[in-house]
Design a protein around this motif. Structure first.
Motif, PDB file in Angstrom:
ATOM      1  N   GLY A 121       0.967  -1.087   0.036  1.00  0.00           N
ATOM      2  CA  GLY A 121      -0.191   0.079   0.033  1.00  0.00           C
ATOM      3  C   GLY A 121       0.589   1.396   0.096  1.00  0.00           C
ATOM      4  O   GLY A 121       2.324   1.082  -0.161  1.00  0.00           O
ATOM      5  N   THR A 122       0.284   2.317   0.161  1.00  0.00           N
ATOM      6  CA  THR A 122       0.691   3.713   0.044  1.00  0.00           C
ATOM      7  C   THR A 122       0.259   4.739   1.079  1.00  0.00           C
ATOM      8  O   THR A 122      -0.838   4.467   1.389  1.00  0.00           O
ATOM      9  CB  THR A 122       0.595   4.357  -1.324  1.00  0.00           C
ATOM     10  OG1 THR A 122       0.962   3.403  -2.348  1.00  0.00           O
ATOM     11  CG2 THR A 122       1.241   5.748  -1.639  1.00  0.00           C
ATOM     12  N   LEU A 123       1.091   5.429   1.777  1.00  0.00           N
ATOM     13  CA  LEU A 123       0.638   6.579   2.683  1.00  0.00           C
ATOM     14  C   LEU A 123       1.435   7.699   2.189  1.00  0.00           C
ATOM     15  O   LEU A 123       2.587   7.881   1.953  1.00  0.00           O
ATOM     16  CB  LEU A 123       1.457   6.029   4.252  1.00  0.00           C
ATOM     17  CG  LEU A 123       1.341   7.227   5.054  1.00  0.00           C
ATOM     18  CD1 LEU A 123      -0.308   7.496   5.379  1.00  0.00           C
ATOM     19  CD2 LEU A 123       2.171   6.942   6.225  1.00  0.00           C
ATOM     20  N   ILE A 124       0.437   8.732   1.923  1.00  0.00           N
ATOM     21  CA  ILE A 124       1.024  10.004   1.597  1.00  0.00           C
ATOM     22  C   ILE A 124       0.480  11.144   2.583  1.00  0.00           C
ATOM     23  O   ILE A 124      -0.915  10.958   3.195  1.00  0.00           O
ATOM     24  CB  ILE A 124       0.310  10.603   0.317  1.00  0.00           C
ATOM     25  CG1 ILE A 124       0.757   9.580  -0.687  1.00  0.00           C
ATOM     26  CG2 ILE A 124       0.631  11.888   0.023  1.00  0.00           C
ATOM     27  CD1 ILE A 124       0.174   9.677  -2.157  1.00  0.00           C
ATOM     28  N   LYS A 125       1.262  12.065   3.203  1.00  0.00           N
ATOM     29  CA  LYS A 125       1.159  13.066   4.093  1.00  0.00           C
ATOM     30  C   LYS A 125       1.396  14.420   3.332  1.00  0.00           C
ATOM     31  O   LYS A 125       2.247  14.594   2.868  1.00  0.00           O
ATOM     32  CB  LYS A 125       1.999  12.835   5.457  1.00  0.00           C
ATOM     33  CG  LYS A 125       1.491  13.877   6.470  1.00  0.00           C
ATOM     34  CD  LYS A 125       2.203  13.514   7.569  1.00  0.00           C
ATOM     35  CE  LYS A 125       1.947  14.575   8.782  1.00  0.00           C
ATOM     36  NZ  LYS A 125       2.735  14.276   9.984  1.00  0.00           N
ATOM     37  N   ALA A 126       0.242  15.197   3.221  1.00  0.00           N
ATOM     38  CA  ALA A 126       0.751  16.669   2.643  1.00  0.00           C
ATOM     39  C   ALA A 126       0.224  17.489   3.679  1.00  0.00           C
ATOM     40  O   ALA A 126      -0.913  17.374   4.177  1.00  0.00           O
ATOM     41  CB  ALA A 126      -0.248  16.743   1.314  1.00  0.00           C
ATOM     42  N   ILE A 127       0.828  18.651   3.464  1.00  0.00           N
ATOM     43  CA  ILE A 127       0.488  19.960   4.673  1.00  0.00           C
ATOM     44  C   ILE A 127       0.581  21.113   3.935  1.00  0.00           C
ATOM     45  O   ILE A 127       1.318  21.380   2.981  1.00  0.00           O
ATOM     46  CB  ILE A 127       1.480  19.935   5.730  1.00  0.00           C
ATOM     47  CG1 ILE A 127       1.682  18.732   6.579  1.00  0.00           C
ATOM     48  CG2 ILE A 127       0.984  20.996   6.738  1.00  0.00           C
ATOM     49  CD1 ILE A 127       2.819  18.538   7.521  1.00  0.00           C
ATOM     50  N   LYS A 128      -0.836  21.712   4.113  1.00  0.00           N
ATOM     51  CA  LYS A 128      -0.687  23.225   3.547  1.00  0.00           C
ATOM     52  C   LYS A 128      -0.676  24.236   4.742  1.00  0.00           C
ATOM     53  O   LYS A 128      -1.645  23.969   5.800  1.00  0.00           O
ATOM     54  CB  LYS A 128      -2.046  23.283   2.785  1.00  0.00           C
ATOM     55  CG  LYS A 128      -2.360  24.683   2.120  1.00  0.00           C
ATOM     56  CD  LYS A 128      -1.216  24.835   0.756  1.00  0.00           C
ATOM     57  CE  LYS A 128      -1.416  26.055   0.324  1.00  0.00           C
ATOM     58  NZ  LYS A 128      -0.511  26.187  -0.742  1.00  0.00           N
ATOM     59  N   TRP A 129       0.072  25.255   4.988  1.00  0.00           N
ATOM     60  CA  TRP A 129       0.221  26.041   6.152  1.00  0.00           C
ATOM     61  C   TRP A 129      -0.560  27.263   5.651  1.00  0.00           C
ATOM     62  O   TRP A 129      -0.701  27.800   4.428  1.00  0.00           O
ATOM     63  CB  TRP A 129       1.597  26.331   6.170  1.00  0.00           C
ATOM     64  CG  TRP A 129       2.411  25.220   6.513  1.00  0.00           C
ATOM     65  CD1 TRP A 129       3.393  24.708   5.897  1.00  0.00           C
ATOM     66  CD2 TRP A 129       2.573  24.652   7.793  1.00  0.00           C
ATOM     67  NE1 TRP A 129       4.000  23.680   6.794  1.00  0.00           N
ATOM     68  CE2 TRP A 129       3.279  23.598   7.917  1.00  0.00           C
ATOM     69  CE3 TRP A 129       1.734  24.773   9.203  1.00  0.00           C
ATOM     70  CZ2 TRP A 129       3.445  22.613   9.220  1.00  0.00           C
ATOM     71  CZ3 TRP A 129       1.872  23.888  10.283  1.00  0.00           C
ATOM     72  CH2 TRP A 129       2.937  23.078  10.448  1.00  0.00           C
ATOM     73  N   LEU A 130      -1.222  27.575   6.876  1.00  0.00           N
ATOM     74  CA  LEU A 130      -1.932  29.003   6.626  1.00  0.00           C
ATOM     75  C   LEU A 130      -1.124  30.210   6.691  1.00  0.00           C
ATOM     76  O   LEU A 130      -0.053  30.202   7.491  1.00  0.00           O
ATOM     77  CB  LEU A 130      -2.936  29.085   7.891  1.00  0.00           C
ATOM     78  CG  LEU A 130      -3.852  30.115   7.908  1.00  0.00           C
ATOM     79  CD1 LEU A 130      -4.957  29.912   6.730  1.00  0.00           C
ATOM     80  CD2 LEU A 130      -4.897  30.191   9.327  1.00  0.00           C
ATOM     81  N   ARG A 131      -1.285  31.157   5.498  1.00  0.00           N
ATOM     82  CA  ARG A 131      -0.508  31.929   5.340  1.00  0.00           C
ATOM     83  C   ARG A 131      -0.674  33.214   6.233  1.00  0.00           C
ATOM     84  O   ARG A 131      -2.164  33.670   6.285  1.00  0.00           O
ATOM     85  CB  ARG A 131      -0.493  32.505   3.792  1.00  0.00           C
ATOM     86  CG  ARG A 131       0.662  31.737   3.184  1.00  0.00           C
ATOM     87  CD  ARG A 131       0.752  32.408   1.574  1.00  0.00           C
ATOM     88  NE  ARG A 131      -0.004  31.147   0.693  1.00  0.00           N
ATOM     89  CZ  ARG A 131       0.318  30.219   0.239  1.00  0.00           C
ATOM     90  NH1 ARG A 131       1.281  29.422   0.912  1.00  0.00           N
ATOM     91  NH2 ARG A 131      -0.523  29.372  -0.731  1.00  0.00           N
TER      92      ARG A 131
END
Length: 131
Positions: A121-131
């Motif tokens: 399987g696959t694990l993806i972690k993505a983060i978007k920071w508040l500007r």
């Protein structure tokens, strides 16, 4: 504020997008970043649906060094990705799509991490920071 959507059918992709948009709005992200977040979620959920058949997308708030962000975690127990470098190339597609997939997701977010093992399987972690 952890929330997950199991991805089994196409409607679940819509549910994951909606969850992401709501959490992003509640955290104070503007409409442009909300669109980036929902697009990234859509790509990740669609990949689960197309390649792994089922998995889940989780959306959570994160804080680091006084910054607030939104974390998207996409996880499945599908066939995995044998060549991570290849799938991260622009234009690469196994589904006949535009190939914006994972490289597109990486461009839409501020941090991107992927782990995948063939057969596991696959694990993806993505983060978007508040500007």
């Amino acid at each position: 504020m952890d929330s997950c959507v199991k991805i089994i059918n196409e409607w679940d992709i819509v549910a994951a997008r909606q969850l992401g948009r709501n959490v992003a709005r509640d955290l104070g992200f503007g409409t442009v970043d909300q669109a980036r977040i929902t697009t990234a979620i859509s790509e990740l959920a669609r990949n689960i649906y197309l390649y792994a058949e089922q998995g889940e997308v989780c959306i959570e708030k994160t804080e680091s060094g006084g910054k607030i962000g939104l974390v998207i975690i996409s996880e499945d127990q599908g066939p995995g990705i044998s060549d991570l470098r290849k799938v991260m190339e622009d234009g690469f597609s196994t589904s006949g799509g535009l190939g914006a997939g994972l490289p597109g997701v990486k461009r839409l977010v501020d941090e991107f991490h992927i782990e995948s093992n063939p057969g596991e399987g696959t694990l993806i972690k993505a983060i978007k920071w508040l500007r």
